[in-house]
Write an enzyme that holds these catalytic residues in place. Structure first.
Site, PDB file in Angstrom:
ATOM      1  N   HIS A 103      27.509   8.093  31.057  1.00  0.00           N
ATOM      2  CA  HIS A 103      26.337   8.652  31.255  1.00  0.00           C
ATOM      3  C   HIS A 103      25.725   8.912  30.027  1.00  0.00           C
ATOM      4  O   HIS A 103      26.300   9.547  28.889  1.00  0.00           O
ATOM      5  CB  HIS A 103      26.116   9.910  32.037  1.00  0.00           C
ATOM      6  CG  HIS A 103      24.892  10.407  32.661  1.00  0.00           C
ATOM      7  ND1 HIS A 103      24.650  10.614  33.778  1.00  0.00           N
ATOM      8  CD2 HIS A 103      23.723  10.637  32.053  1.00  0.00           C
ATOM      9  CE1 HIS A 103      23.309  10.708  34.028  1.00  0.00           C
ATOM     10  NE2 HIS A 103      22.693  11.019  32.959  1.00  0.00           N
ATOM     11  N   HIS A 163      24.494  10.212  26.641  1.00  0.00           N
ATOM     12  CA  HIS A 163      24.326  11.604  26.163  1.00  0.00           C
ATOM     13  C   HIS A 163      24.727  11.630  24.632  1.00  0.00           C
ATOM     14  O   HIS A 163      25.300  10.488  24.140  1.00  0.00           O
ATOM     15  CB  HIS A 163      25.484  12.548  26.845  1.00  0.00           C
ATOM     16  CG  HIS A 163      26.930  12.100  26.566  1.00  0.00           C
ATOM     17  ND1 HIS A 163      27.390  10.923  27.121  1.00  0.00           N
ATOM     18  CD2 HIS A 163      27.784  12.696  25.610  1.00  0.00           C
ATOM     19  CE1 HIS A 163      28.872  10.955  26.493  1.00  0.00           C
ATOM     20  NE2 HIS A 163      29.080  11.763  25.707  1.00  0.00           N
TER      21      HIS A 163
END
Lengths: 360, 360
Positions: free
Chosen positions: B191, B193
């Site tokens: 994800h 980040h």
């Protein structure tokens, strides 16, 4: 995680001097400075609990064949080599055991530079030098850690011979012997080999650690590595193995999990000062250090490097060579890149205990 | 290999000062020193011809799903998070665009240390500080380089907010914002980040480059980065792109292939001095730098780090922040480990040309 293991009665010796015992402290992070080089690392045991963080093994690329018709390092494929510089044994009556060849894709350009700097450009220096490959055995599918001790001894003798020869050439300032095992450690060929690079410039890490050691000597009239060897022997916390003349430890400020260093116990500035009678013993120590690593991490990719003096350090009272073995199992991230600070997710004292517990 | 390309009329400007033109020289190796940090690298273009040396791409781990039920950074999985520290936009009426959470597996132990050193142990310092994760978007399968410029702007605003907040806390000495993309670059979750780490110690690389820049300022009464920006603009050789306020270059002493730096063109010591009106422009520059990289190397793993000042450097006349983007495509070997000298198998001038030739 640290702290879960019994470190035995030796523990309080070192812990007592600090605020708390070492492994207690290492439930949290701490910066540690390598006493022998001045380099800092961040030991961060909480990082180890991350999901998907597994140490990967199976670095050996040998495909089971003793002879690979496409491998330039296999006997019979000499036409793929540029230059054969040395073979051992010299008479070659029963074939060679080690062979030294010029690296076909050198880091430094062949021939030590006669013009070390570009005129008017202090930030560029010609990258002259020598880059050779030491083929450790004729057998394609062998592995250094699985060779007989006598064969490892042959490899070390070959290192010594090339080291001495390169070190005395004009313009050579430093000689670095190293081994990359497994693709992730930078090896592009699977046939067992080491490399040796002679540079016309003292590399930054060597000049920094030389300055550190010299300063220590000036202040304390003692070699900083001799002092560290003594301290490690007394504490025992990070000792993996000791022999008559060598000490294997996980260093206090290991840059990553399961790093090991092999130190000569008596003072020796330069790798070339290794005594004739110690060569076999070093071969055994190196072989076992690699075997311990393989047992714990299941044949990990690794690098080792002989950290020795520079051309002017032979006989120095403050330099002291070692072999540094570093598994290539951590991914460097942006923090390490920006901070210049290796992050070790493992506790050196725990790693040492695990390595010394290996039984064959 | 260098030398095969037409570098246009700008070439002789820089080459003329040295012994030969740059790319001519780079048929062989050379050491280069980064003028802004003092760090040396070895540029070794012959290494690129090695067999099996291919730059690997496809680092994005997104599996096509916008929402992953097992990902702690996806909306709805807040129970997997330790702490939500900030959401943007603040009102949250339409859901969050960026979210900041505490790192569950911190490098530094939470809370800046009040006891920076262990008593009687100068080689150990408690590793206190803060380690946060900046979730760049709610969409699991997005990628920073593919976000809209306004979304990248949100990410940079979040960096700025956390940077300023952490920098002013007691005992914080330095704040490092960085991004790891792809597993090989150290990312353990797919994800999108970034991360931010505040340390209670000035990391070694920051103190070394600060000392270098200060010395330059004392000798020349000029910021070394301002000087380098000017020099790169004049030569043009390594320029990837220039905008009104930013310059993207492949640095003269790039540590590896296709490294890029984004410099603010006017003097700015610290990332927090970025002007309100420049944020959107920086977002566009960062997005394009990543897009160029993806186009040339087919979505490589990479790290970027905001190289900024330390807590005491705001307003400094000699510090000058930048963003350093480094593809994680080279395997470090034993030479780099022992020598402390990165080996770049690519020619920075060639890399710059390739990056700036990308058209969308």
């Amino acid at each position: 995680m640290c702290g879960g293991r019994d470190l035995g009665g030796r523990f309080p010796k070192e812990g007592g001097a600090a605020r708390g015992p070492l492994c207690e402290a290492l439930r949290v992070s701490e910066y540690r400075r390598d006493r022998t080089t001045g380099e800092w690392v961040l030991v961060a045991p909480e990082r180890k609990r991350r999901p998907h963080v597994r140490f990967s093994g199976h670095a050996s690329t040998g495909d089971g064949r003793a002879l690979d018709p496409e491998c330039p390092f296999c006997p019979g494929n000499e036409n793929m080599l540029t230059d054969i510089l040395l073979e051992s044994p010299l008479d070659g009556s029963l074939g060679w055991r080690t062979r030294v060849v010029a690296n076909k894709y050198p880091m430094v350009s062949s021939g030590a530079s006669k013009a070390p700097a570009f005129e008017g450009a202090p930030d560029r220096i010609a990258g002259g030098g020598y880059h050779e490959v030491i083929i450790e055995t004729a057998r394609h599918n062998a592995d250094l850690s699985a060779l007989a001790v006598e064969e490892v001894e042959d490899v070390i003798r070959t290192y010594l011979r090339r080291y001495a020869d390169l070190m005395k050439r004009p313009n050579v300032k430093a000689v670095i012997v190293f081994r990359n095992h497994g693709r992730r450690a930078g090896a592009s060929l699977g046939h067992p080999h080491s490399q040796i690079v002679a540079t016309g410039m003292v590399p930054p890490r060597l000049s920094a650690s030389a300055a550190w050691a010299r300063r220590h000597y000036e202040n304390h009239r003692q070699c900083v590595v001799c002092e560290e060897v003594q301290r490690e022997l007394e504490s025992g916390l990070r000792v993996v193995e000791e022999t008559d003349n060598f000490l294997i430890v996980v260093p206090f400020a290991a840059a990553g999990p399961f790093e090991q260093r092999i130190y000569p116990r008596r003072h020796q500035a330069c790798f070339s000062e290794l005594a004739e009678l110690e060569i076999r013993e070093l071969a055994g120590a190196l072989k076992r250090a690699l075997q311990h690593l393989n047992a714990v991490l299941d044949d990990p990719p690794y690098n080792f490097v002989i950290e020795s003096g520079t051309a002017d350090s032979a006989g120095s009272r403050y330099r002291h060579w070692d072999i540094r073995i570093v598994p290539a199992i951590q991914h460097l991230g942006g923090f390490e890149l920006g901070a210049g600070l290796p992050v070790n997710s493992s506790c050196p004292e725990d790693d040492a205990e695990e390595l010394r517990s290996v039984r064959f």
